[in-house]
Design a protein around this motif. Structure first.
Motif, PDB file in Angstrom:
ATOM      1  N   LEU A 114     -22.307  -2.212 -98.960  1.00  0.00           N
ATOM      2  CA  LEU A 114     -23.713  -1.811 -98.900  1.00  0.00           C
ATOM      3  C   LEU A 114     -24.546  -2.464 -99.996  1.00  0.00           C
ATOM      4  N   MET A 115     -23.903  -2.783-101.114  1.00  0.00           N
ATOM      5  CA  MET A 115     -24.596  -3.391-102.243  1.00  0.00           C
ATOM      6  C   MET A 115     -23.570  -4.103-103.109  1.00  0.00           C
ATOM      7  N   ALA A 116     -23.969  -5.203-103.709  1.00  0.00           N
ATOM      8  CA  ALA A 116     -23.102  -5.920-104.649  1.00  0.00           C
ATOM      9  C   ALA A 116     -23.961  -6.519-105.736  1.00  0.00           C
ATOM     10  N   GLY A 117     -23.462  -6.466-106.971  1.00  0.00           N
ATOM     11  CA  GLY A 117     -24.256  -7.012-108.056  1.00  0.00           C
ATOM     12  C   GLY A 117     -23.507  -7.057-109.356  1.00  0.00           C
ATOM     13  N   LYS A 118     -24.243  -7.347-110.423  1.00  0.00           N
ATOM     14  CA  LYS A 118     -23.629  -7.427-111.740  1.00  0.00           C
ATOM     15  C   LYS A 118     -24.691  -7.216-112.816  1.00  0.00           C
ATOM     16  N   VAL A 119     -24.234  -6.769-113.953  1.00  0.00           N
ATOM     17  CA  VAL A 119     -25.051  -6.746-115.162  1.00  0.00           C
ATOM     18  C   VAL A 119     -24.428  -7.755-116.116  1.00  0.00           C
ATOM     19  N   THR A 120     -25.205  -8.683-116.580  1.00  0.00           N
ATOM     20  CA  THR A 120     -24.712  -9.697-117.514  1.00  0.00           C
ATOM     21  C   THR A 120     -25.461  -9.573-118.847  1.00  0.00           C
ATOM     22  N   GLY A 121     -24.904 -10.194-119.866  1.00  0.00           N
ATOM     23  CA  GLY A 121     -25.579 -10.228-121.157  1.00  0.00           C
ATOM     24  C   GLY A 121     -25.546  -8.931-121.929  1.00  0.00           C
ATOM     25  N   ILE A 122     -24.566  -8.055-121.635  1.00  0.00           N
ATOM     26  CA  ILE A 122     -24.450  -6.816-122.400  1.00  0.00           C
ATOM     27  C   ILE A 122     -24.136  -7.173-123.854  1.00  0.00           C
ATOM     28  N   GLY A 123     -24.880  -6.586-124.748  1.00  0.00           N
ATOM     29  CA  GLY A 123     -24.720  -6.901-126.160  1.00  0.00           C
ATOM     30  C   GLY A 123     -25.728  -7.909-126.666  1.00  0.00           C
ATOM     31  N   THR A 124     -26.431  -8.593-125.726  1.00  0.00           N
ATOM     32  CA  THR A 124     -27.474  -9.547-126.126  1.00  0.00           C
ATOM     33  C   THR A 124     -28.750  -9.217-125.352  1.00  0.00           C
ATOM     34  N   SER A 125     -29.011  -9.958-124.284  1.00  0.00           N
ATOM     35  CA  SER A 125     -30.173  -9.674-123.438  1.00  0.00           C
ATOM     36  C   SER A 125     -29.657  -9.393-122.027  1.00  0.00           C
ATOM     37  N   ALA A 126     -29.522  -8.114-121.700  1.00  0.00           N
ATOM     38  CA  ALA A 126     -28.886  -7.710-120.443  1.00  0.00           C
ATOM     39  C   ALA A 126     -29.832  -7.873-119.260  1.00  0.00           C
ATOM     40  N   GLN A 127     -29.240  -8.260-118.135  1.00  0.00           N
ATOM     41  CA  GLN A 127     -30.005  -8.375-116.893  1.00  0.00           C
ATOM     42  C   GLN A 127     -29.155  -7.882-115.736  1.00  0.00           C
ATOM     43  N   LEU A 128     -29.775  -7.101-114.855  1.00  0.00           N
ATOM     44  CA  LEU A 128     -29.104  -6.612-113.659  1.00  0.00           C
ATOM     45  C   LEU A 128     -29.584  -7.418-112.469  1.00  0.00           C
ATOM     46  N   SER A 129     -28.644  -7.879-111.654  1.00  0.00           N
ATOM     47  CA  SER A 129     -28.985  -8.537-110.389  1.00  0.00           C
ATOM     48  C   SER A 129     -28.119  -7.946-109.298  1.00  0.00           C
ATOM     49  N   ASP A 149     -26.385  -1.972-124.163  1.00  0.00           N
ATOM     50  CA  ASP A 149     -25.019  -1.483-124.330  1.00  0.00           C
ATOM     51  C   ASP A 149     -24.453  -1.054-122.979  1.00  0.00           C
ATOM     52  N   HIS A 150     -23.163  -0.694-122.958  1.00  0.00           N
ATOM     53  CA  HIS A 150     -22.516  -0.358-121.699  1.00  0.00           C
ATOM     54  C   HIS A 150     -23.119   0.891-121.061  1.00  0.00           C
ATOM     55  N   ASP A 151     -23.500   1.868-121.871  1.00  0.00           N
ATOM     56  CA  ASP A 151     -24.085   3.084-121.323  1.00  0.00           C
ATOM     57  C   ASP A 151     -25.387   2.795-120.581  1.00  0.00           C
ATOM     58  N   SER A 152     -26.255   2.000-121.194  1.00  0.00           N
ATOM     59  CA  SER A 152     -27.523   1.702-120.538  1.00  0.00           C
ATOM     60  C   SER A 152     -27.309   0.825-119.304  1.00  0.00           C
ATOM     61  N   ALA A 153     -26.323  -0.068-119.358  1.00  0.00           N
ATOM     62  CA  ALA A 153     -26.013  -0.889-118.185  1.00  0.00           C
ATOM     63  C   ALA A 153     -25.510  -0.031-117.035  1.00  0.00           C
ATOM     64  N   GLY A 201     -16.317   2.078-119.359  1.00  0.00           N
ATOM     65  CA  GLY A 201     -16.937   2.282-118.049  1.00  0.00           C
ATOM     66  C   GLY A 201     -16.604   3.643-117.473  1.00  0.00           C
ATOM     67  N   ILE A 202     -15.362   4.088-117.648  1.00  0.00           N
ATOM     68  CA  ILE A 202     -14.974   5.417-117.174  1.00  0.00           C
ATOM     69  C   ILE A 202     -15.748   6.497-117.929  1.00  0.00           C
ATOM     70  N   ALA A 203     -15.814   6.369-119.245  1.00  0.00           N
ATOM     71  CA  ALA A 203     -16.530   7.362-120.051  1.00  0.00           C
ATOM     72  C   ALA A 203     -17.999   7.430-119.648  1.00  0.00           C
ATOM     73  N   ALA A 204     -18.600   6.268-119.400  1.00  0.00           N
ATOM     74  CA  ALA A 204     -20.014   6.249-119.013  1.00  0.00           C
ATOM     75  C   ALA A 204     -20.225   6.881-117.653  1.00  0.00           C
ATOM     76  N   SER A 205     -19.364   6.593-116.687  1.00  0.00           N
ATOM     77  CA  SER A 205     -19.547   7.163-115.353  1.00  0.00           C
ATOM     78  C   SER A 205     -19.296   8.667-115.351  1.00  0.00           C
ATOM     79  N   GLN A 206     -18.391   9.137-116.222  1.00  0.00           N
ATOM     80  CA  GLN A 206     -18.171  10.574-116.316  1.00  0.00           C
ATOM     81  C   GLN A 206     -19.421  11.295-116.801  1.00  0.00           C
ATOM     82  N   ARG A 207     -20.183  10.642-117.671  1.00  0.00           N
ATOM     83  CA  ARG A 207     -21.428  11.250-118.152  1.00  0.00           C
ATOM     84  C   ARG A 207     -22.562  11.115-117.150  1.00  0.00           C
ATOM     85  N   LEU A 208     -22.651   9.951-116.506  1.00  0.00           N
ATOM     86  CA  LEU A 208     -23.820   9.629-115.689  1.00  0.00           C
ATOM     87  C   LEU A 208     -23.658   9.988-114.224  1.00  0.00           C
TER      88      LEU A 208
END
Length: 371
Positions: free
Chosen positions: A32-47, A65-69, A131-138
């Motif tokens: 249904l959807m596919a994508g990526k977040v790149t540049g975590i730790g510098t200038s992150a972008q989601l596509s 950071d990983h949480d915001s991504a 990633g697991i810790a972030a998804s458990q929160r979000l």
């Protein structure tokens, strides 16, 4: 009348500076959807690309950071869903150790066990677990499912698992585990579907990319593989050394004065194609370079793949097919040719290219686990 919600699976591959994700419909496993977040730790972008949408989504993230991504990925799913219900978040976890031979629903106890394995996969495990810790929160309403890169190799014969070390150390988990198992399991699945004549045959699978390894497969099972206790062993990789004399590591420490952290950084981040060439860790860049050391790095890589292919053929008593996958394996035809040119002594065997799809394999596992 309210339409029932459609259960979906979010499949994640969380790295040090990126998150790759796909959303699958749980019943059909349609993407249904596919994508990526790149540049975590510098200038992150989601596509991302939403199935059926004309234009892809591209968003710069204010934090990196990983949480915001992860929050951005969840928000994108919430914004663009069509009556979706997130049933599970499925995580690639590189190291499952000796305990995990199949995917599991993550509990606090299991998460603690996986955290204890982080020293065995320092490039990957901490980020997988973040990633697991972030998804458990979000996304606390969804189950978290861990799929392991080591699980496919868990039933190798002890002959192929052991290091030549005292039994006391082997009993403490100092042994060969193997990696890239989700990729190899997908290849085994695809051979059953598309080439059942080879599914029972003697196959060397070559997962060649920034991380690289080989696996001897027969009847859909792992017989032997090139990676060992960690994802550092075997073939040279983008920035990882591959196999190296253990005495050389001692020399780096005792004679050259490097501490453990410096040696770890050297072997994981500054070696492999990057160290050999002094140019780049990227195979495309090396192929485009006129630097003689770039050509040397490519030749070295092809030689080692060929040597290890012959070794795995011995493990199975022969070879019927060599299957390439991964970024280099699928796209670098000249590298494939250089490998095959070194293998005439193995006689006649088929050569195939099968695209990697670890995400689909993880979704299949999650669907089966959820029932």
């Amino acid at each position: 009348m309210t339409q029932p919600l459609v259960p979906v699976l979010l499949v994640l591959n969380v790295g040090s500076s990126s998150i790759k994700f796909q959303v699958f419909e749980r019943a059909s496993l349609a993407v249904l959807m596919a994508g990526k977040v790149t540049g975590i730790g510098t200038s992150a972008q989601l596509s991302a690309k939403i199935t059926g949408a004309e234009a892809p989504v591209r968003t710069a993230l204010p934090a990196a950071d990983h949480d915001s991504a992860m929050a951005a990925v969840i928000a994108l799913i919430d914004e663009h869903d069509d009556g979706w219900r997130l049933a599970a978040v499925v995580h690639r976890v590189v190291h499952g150790g000796a305990a995990f031979h199949a995917p599991v629903v993550v509990t606090p106890e299991i998460l603690a066990q996986l955290q204890a394995l982080a020293p065995l996969a320092p490039l990957h495990q901490p980020h997988n677990l973040a990633g697991i810790a972030a998804s458990q929160r979000l996304a606390s309403h969804a189950l978290d499912i861990a799929c392991f890169d080591t699980a496919f190799h868990a039933r190798m014969d002890p002959l192929f698992q052991a290091f030549a070390l005292p039994g006391q150390l082997r009993d403490q988990g100092v042994r060969r585990y193997g990696f890239h198992g989700l990729s190899y399991e997908w290849l085994a699945h695809e051979l059953v579907r598309t080439r059942p004549d080879l599914a029972q045959a003697r196959v060397v699978a070559a997962h060649l990319g920034n991380g690289a390894s080989l696996c001897a497969m027969q009847a859909g099972r792992s017989v032997d593989t090139t990676m060992g206790m960690t994802a550092l062993d075997g073939l040279p990789m983008g920035t990882r050394s591959g196999a190296i004399d253990a005495g050389a590591v001692l020399y780096l420490q005792r004679t050259l004065g490097m501490d453990a952290d410096q040696v770890e950084h050297l072997l994981y981040q500054e070696s492999g194609l990057k160290g050999l060439s002094g140019v780049s860790s990227d195979m495309q860049a090396l192929q485009a370079s006129a630097d003689p050391q770039a050509a040397f790095a490519i030749d070295y890589f092809a030689l080692k793949v060929a040597q290890y292919t012959a070794m795995l053929a011995v493990s199975m008593g022969g070879i019927d097919a060599l299957v390439f996958t991964g970024g280099i394996g699928e796209n670098a035809d000249t590298v494939r040719a250089a490998i095959l040119a070194r293998l005439p002594m193995l006689g006649s065997f088929e050569t195939l290219v099968i695209p990697a799809n670890e995400e689909k394999m993880m979704a299949l596992h999650a669907k089966q686990l959820l029932g």
